[in-house]
Scaffold this active site. Structure first.
Site, PDB file in Angstrom:
ATOM      1  N   TYR A  88      10.751  73.120 -55.427  1.00 46.17           N
ATOM      2  CA  TYR A  88      10.366  73.455 -54.056  1.00 46.17           C
ATOM      3  C   TYR A  88      11.170  72.614 -53.066  1.00 46.17           C
ATOM      4  CZ  TYR A  88       7.195  74.303 -50.070  1.00 46.17           C
ATOM      5  OH  TYR A  88       6.659  74.641 -48.856  1.00 46.17           O
ATOM      6  N   GLU A 126      13.932  70.658 -53.343  1.00 49.82           N
ATOM      7  CA  GLU A 126      15.391  70.814 -53.331  1.00 49.82           C
ATOM      8  C   GLU A 126      15.784  72.251 -52.966  1.00 49.82           C
ATOM      9  OE1 GLU A 126      17.130  68.321 -53.118  1.00 49.82           O
ATOM     10  OE2 GLU A 126      16.755  66.808 -54.660  1.00 49.82           O
ATOM     11  N   SER A 130      -8.225  74.286 -48.816  1.00 54.25           N
ATOM     12  CA  SER A 130      -8.959  75.415 -49.404  1.00 54.25           C
ATOM     13  C   SER A 130      -9.707  74.965 -50.663  1.00 54.25           C
ATOM     14  CB  SER A 130      -8.012  76.579 -49.690  1.00 54.25           C
ATOM     15  OG  SER A 130      -6.838  76.132 -50.312  1.00 54.25           O
ATOM     16  N   GLN A 166      -3.937  58.539 -50.298  1.00 59.92           N
ATOM     17  CA  GLN A 166      -2.730  59.195 -49.763  1.00 59.92           C
ATOM     18  C   GLN A 166      -3.116  59.954 -48.500  1.00 59.92           C
ATOM     19  OE1 GLN A 166      -4.454  60.175 -52.406  1.00 59.92           O
ATOM     20  NE2 GLN A 166      -4.005  62.249 -53.107  1.00 59.92           N
ATOM     21  N   LYS A 192      14.200  74.083 -50.802  1.00 58.82           N
ATOM     22  CA  LYS A 192      14.099  74.137 -49.335  1.00 58.82           C
ATOM     23  C   LYS A 192      15.230  73.340 -48.680  1.00 58.82           C
ATOM     24  CE  LYS A 192      10.163  76.415 -48.496  1.00 58.82           C
ATOM     25  NZ  LYS A 192      10.010  77.550 -47.580  1.00 58.82           N
ATOM     26  N   GLN A 200       2.211  59.250 -48.094  1.00 59.11           N
ATOM     27  CA  GLN A 200       1.798  59.380 -46.693  1.00 59.11           C
ATOM     28  C   GLN A 200       2.665  60.440 -46.019  1.00 59.11           C
ATOM     29  OE1 GLN A 200       2.458  55.561 -44.835  1.00 59.11           O
ATOM     30  NE2 GLN A 200       4.615  55.532 -45.377  1.00 59.11           N
ATOM     31  N   ARG A 207      -4.163  74.409 -52.630  1.00 66.08           N
ATOM     32  CA  ARG A 207      -3.906  73.325 -51.682  1.00 66.08           C
ATOM     33  C   ARG A 207      -5.218  72.661 -51.294  1.00 66.08           C
ATOM     34  NH1 ARG A 207       0.539  76.278 -47.948  1.00 66.08           N
ATOM     35  NH2 ARG A 207      -0.536  78.119 -48.752  1.00 66.08           N
TER      36      ARG A 207
HETATM   37  P1  NAD Z   1       1.801  81.646 -49.018  1.00 64.04           P
HETATM   38  O1  NAD Z   1       1.980  81.362 -50.468  1.00 64.04           O
HETATM   39  O2  NAD Z   1       0.469  82.124 -48.559  1.00 64.04           O
HETATM   40  O3  NAD Z   1       2.888  82.697 -48.506  1.00 64.04           O
HETATM   41  C1  NAD Z   1       4.149  82.865 -49.091  1.00 64.04           C
HETATM   42  C2  NAD Z   1       4.407  84.361 -49.207  1.00 64.04           C
HETATM   43  O4  NAD Z   1       5.722  84.556 -49.750  1.00 64.04           O
HETATM   44  C3  NAD Z   1       3.424  85.070 -50.137  1.00 64.04           C
HETATM   45  O5  NAD Z   1       2.923  86.222 -49.510  1.00 64.04           O
HETATM   46  C4  NAD Z   1       4.274  85.408 -51.354  1.00 64.04           C
HETATM   47  O6  NAD Z   1       3.802  86.540 -52.052  1.00 64.04           O
HETATM   48  C5  NAD Z   1       5.633  85.587 -50.735  1.00 64.04           C
HETATM   49  N1  NAD Z   1       6.742  85.420 -51.675  1.00 64.04           N
HETATM   50  C6  NAD Z   1       6.912  84.417 -52.584  1.00 64.04           C
HETATM   51  N2  NAD Z   1       8.054  84.602 -53.251  1.00 64.04           N
HETATM   52  C7  NAD Z   1       8.633  85.737 -52.755  1.00 64.04           C
HETATM   53  C8  NAD Z   1       9.820  86.455 -53.062  1.00 64.04           C
HETATM   54  N3  NAD Z   1      10.674  86.025 -54.004  1.00 64.04           N
HETATM   55  N4  NAD Z   1      10.078  87.586 -52.363  1.00 64.04           N
HETATM   56  C9  NAD Z   1       9.220  88.027 -51.411  1.00 64.04           C
HETATM   57  N5  NAD Z   1       8.080  87.391 -51.082  1.00 64.04           N
HETATM   58  C10 NAD Z   1       7.789  86.254 -51.759  1.00 64.04           C
HETATM   59  O7  NAD Z   1       2.206  80.308 -48.247  1.00 64.04           O
HETATM   60  P2  NAD Z   1       2.212  79.958 -46.690  1.00 64.04           P
HETATM   61  O8  NAD Z   1       1.415  78.747 -46.516  1.00 64.04           O
HETATM   62  O9  NAD Z   1       1.930  81.155 -45.877  1.00 64.04           O
HETATM   63  O10 NAD Z   1       3.740  79.536 -46.505  1.00 64.04           O
HETATM   64  C11 NAD Z   1       4.695  80.353 -45.828  1.00 64.04           C
HETATM   65  C12 NAD Z   1       6.007  79.597 -45.728  1.00 64.04           C
HETATM   66  O11 NAD Z   1       5.815  78.385 -44.969  1.00 64.04           O
HETATM   67  C13 NAD Z   1       6.581  79.175 -47.071  1.00 64.04           C
HETATM   68  O12 NAD Z   1       7.988  79.328 -47.034  1.00 64.04           O
HETATM   69  C14 NAD Z   1       6.227  77.721 -47.176  1.00 64.04           C
HETATM   70  O13 NAD Z   1       7.146  77.008 -47.962  1.00 64.04           O
HETATM   71  C15 NAD Z   1       6.282  77.282 -45.716  1.00 64.04           C
HETATM   72  N6  NAD Z   1       5.436  76.094 -45.496  1.00 64.04           N
HETATM   73  C16 NAD Z   1       4.075  76.215 -45.435  1.00 64.04           C
HETATM   74  C17 NAD Z   1       3.308  75.067 -45.245  1.00 64.04           C
HETATM   75  C18 NAD Z   1       1.802  75.140 -45.155  1.00 64.04           C
HETATM   76  O14 NAD Z   1       1.169  74.082 -45.097  1.00 64.04           O
HETATM   77  N7  NAD Z   1       1.169  76.282 -45.097  1.00 64.04           N
HETATM   78  C19 NAD Z   1       3.919  73.825 -45.141  1.00 64.04           C
HETATM   79  C20 NAD Z   1       5.311  73.747 -45.234  1.00 64.04           C
HETATM   80  C21 NAD Z   1       6.064  74.899 -45.400  1.00 64.04           C
HETATM   81  N1  UDP Z   2      -5.123  67.115 -53.452  1.00 58.95           N
HETATM   82  C1  UDP Z   2      -6.355  66.665 -53.923  1.00 58.95           C
HETATM   83  N2  UDP Z   2      -7.201  67.567 -54.488  1.00 58.95           N
HETATM   84  C2  UDP Z   2      -6.903  68.899 -54.572  1.00 58.95           C
HETATM   85  C3  UDP Z   2      -5.656  69.358 -54.082  1.00 58.95           C
HETATM   86  C4  UDP Z   2      -4.782  68.429 -53.538  1.00 58.95           C
HETATM   87  O1  UDP Z   2      -6.675  65.472 -53.850  1.00 58.95           O
HETATM   88  O2  UDP Z   2      -7.754  69.653 -55.088  1.00 58.95           O
HETATM   89  C5  UDP Z   2      -4.212  66.134 -52.820  1.00 58.95           C
HETATM   90  C6  UDP Z   2      -2.788  66.170 -53.338  1.00 58.95           C
HETATM   91  O3  UDP Z   2      -2.669  65.304 -54.457  1.00 58.95           O
HETATM   92  C7  UDP Z   2      -2.013  65.680 -52.134  1.00 58.95           C
HETATM   93  C8  UDP Z   2      -2.798  66.203 -50.943  1.00 58.95           C
HETATM   94  O4  UDP Z   2      -4.120  66.472 -51.444  1.00 58.95           O
HETATM   95  O5  UDP Z   2      -1.990  64.272 -52.089  1.00 58.95           O
HETATM   96  C9  UDP Z   2      -2.225  67.468 -50.334  1.00 58.95           C
HETATM   97  O6  UDP Z   2      -2.033  68.385 -51.369  1.00 58.95           O
HETATM   98  P1  UDP Z   2      -1.553  69.900 -51.116  1.00 58.95           P
HETATM   99  O7  UDP Z   2      -1.312  70.505 -52.458  1.00 58.95           O
HETATM  100  O8  UDP Z   2      -2.480  70.563 -50.196  1.00 58.95           O
HETATM  101  O9  UDP Z   2      -0.185  69.775 -50.313  1.00 58.95           O
HETATM  102  P2  UDP Z   2       1.111  68.834 -50.441  1.00 58.95           P
HETATM  103  O10 UDP Z   2       0.938  67.836 -51.542  1.00 58.95           O
HETATM  104  O11 UDP Z   2       2.208  69.779 -50.718  1.00 58.95           O
HETATM  105  O12 UDP Z   2       1.174  68.169 -49.127  1.00 58.95           O
END
Ligand code: NAD
Ligand code: UDP
Ligand code: UDP
Length: 323
Positions: free
Chosen positions: A153, A155, A197, A217, A157, A284, A194
């Site tokens: 994820y 690398e 949720s 964290q 991105k 952090q 995540r």
């Molecule tokens: P999400 O998983 O709900 O949405 C991602 C969508 O992309 C899904 O509908 C999935 O089916 C689709 N998808 C995955 N691979 C695909 C492919 N090869 N072709 C077509 N569609 C594909 O996640 P999200 O939270 O809505 O994230 C959306 C974007 O924002 C992502 O690129 C994610 O990396 C970025 N992002 C989100 C967060 C966050 O906290 N929500 C944080 C950082 C970056």
């Molecule tokens: N985490 C947790 N319990 C869970 C899911 C995640 O304690 O059921 C922690 C995870 O280890 C991380 C933080 O919550 O430190 C955020 O995790 P998430 O997967 O939401 O996003 P990211 O790590 O990508 O920021």
């Protein structure tokens, strides 16, 4: 929902990952602004349920397609969101995750180049890895393990950002790069994995709240409506501003604090249990959003204490229908 009256300047906008959590909210926003939306998704982590309410809108179109394959359509703007975002899902098929970010970026940039569209990349705070600089500013180059379980994820991105800047320099593409920090809200999938949720669903079901590690964290949580506003503002900045720009809520909480807030808010009897900390889990994370404030005139308006109840209400309703 219905569109506003057709406006001069109605745009044809492609959202990849449009059936996901952020993509579905963005689709709704852009339709509401009077644009045509083409949602492209392979439904890996997104679902049709997220866009069901948009399907009868004549200005909304969806296409099942994997962005690792070429896509020939005619559009004015592209929001490139396709990519699984939750660690459990992006680690399920890590090779496909890298392909989605890298081949997906190449295809969408090739498309943008052919049709002269403006294109925004949904990048991530993960480009900073386990950051040695706090809060993170855009000039920090990050501390990323290239061979760990999060690398597909992180690398992927990072390489997508490289491609965006090379298309910008080499082909004069109009690009925008948003570095998104943890965002939450309604339409996250109950099995998304995540933290927000997971905790809400566990609390509502009366199951143990799974805090990974000691819960010390930190993360900074942005409500989805604020994030969508940032995307639209970024897309509409002058062409000479490309970013990368941090977008997120700078209020920082420990994961344990989040668990306690969710328990208090739901009135749940669930107890916190500690589970092993996954490897490479950043200790952090907090965005420095000075650039977003200046260039987008944007800062978050919805605090965690306001956004969490809305999210709890969504999951409560969902779980009542389908426990
Ligand atoms: P999400 O998983 O709900 O949405 C991602 C969508 O992309 C899904 O509908 C999935 O089916 C689709 N998808 C995955 N691979 C695909 C492919 N090869 N072709 C077509 N569609 C594909 O996640 P999200 O939270 O809505 O994230 C959306 C974007 O924002 C992502 O690129 C994610 O990396 C970025 N992002 C989100 C967060 C966050 O906290 N929500 C944080 C950082 C970056
Ligand atoms: N985490 C947790 N319990 C869970 C899911 C995640 O304690 O059921 C922690 C995870 O280890 C991380 C933080 O919550 O430190 C955020 O995790 P998430 O997967 O939401 O996003 P990211 O790590 O990508 O920021
Ligand atoms: N591409 C696409 N849709 C288009 C134009 C291009 O999916 O409308 C893909 C195409 O398959 C190509 C990639 O984008 O592999 C990169 O295109 P570019 O024109 O930059 O490079 P080239 O075609 O020379 O590889």
């Amino acid at each position: 929902m219905t569109n506003k009256k057709p406006i001069l300047g109605r745009k044809r906008i492609l959202i990849t990952g449009g059936a996901g959590f952020l993509g579905s909210h963005l689709s709704e926003r852009l339709l509401g602004d009077g644009h045509d939306v083409l949602c492209v998704d392979n439904f890996f982590t997104g679902t049709k349920d997220n866009i069901l309410h948009l399907l009868d809108n004549p200005h909304f179109e969806h296409m099942r397609h994997d962005v690792t394959f070429p896509l020939y359509v005619e559009v004015d703007e592209i929001y490139n969101l396709a990519c699984p975002a939750s660690p459990i899902h992006y680690q399920f098929d890590p090779v496909q995750t890298t392909k989605t970010s890298v081949h997906g970026a190449i295809n969408m940039l090739g498309l943008a180049k052919r049709v002269k569209a403006k294109i925004m990349q949904a990048s991530t705070s993960e480009v900073y890895g386990d950051p040695a600089v706090h809060p993170q500013t855009e000039d920090y180059c990050g501390n990323v393990n290239p061979i760990g379980i999060r690398s597909c994820y992180d690398e992927g991105k990072r390489c997508a950002e490289t491609l965006f800047y090379d298309y910008f320099r080499q082909h004069n593409l109009r690009i925008k790069v948003a570095r998104i920090f943890n965002t939450y809200g309604p339409r996250m999938h109950p099995n998304d994995g995540r933290v927000v949720s997971n905790f809400i669903v566990q609390a509502l079901r009366g199951e143990p709240i799974s805090v990974y590690g000691d819960g010390q964290q930190t993360r900074s949580f942005c409500y989805v409506d604020d994030m969508v506003e940032a995307f639209v503002r970024l897309m509409n900045t002058p062409d000479d501003f490309t970013g990368p720009v941090n977008v997120g809520n700078p209020d920082e909480f420990t994961i344990r604090e989040l668990a306690e807030k969710v328990i208090a808010l739901t009135g749940s009897k669930s107890k916190i249990v500690n589970k092993p900390l996954p490897s490479d889990d950043p200790k952090q994370r907090q965005p420095d959003i000075a650039l977003a404030r200046t260039k987008l005139g944007w800062s978050p308006t919805i605090a965690l204490d306001q956004g969490l109840p809305k999210t709890v209400a969504y999951f409560d309703n969902l779980l009542k229908k389908d426990p």
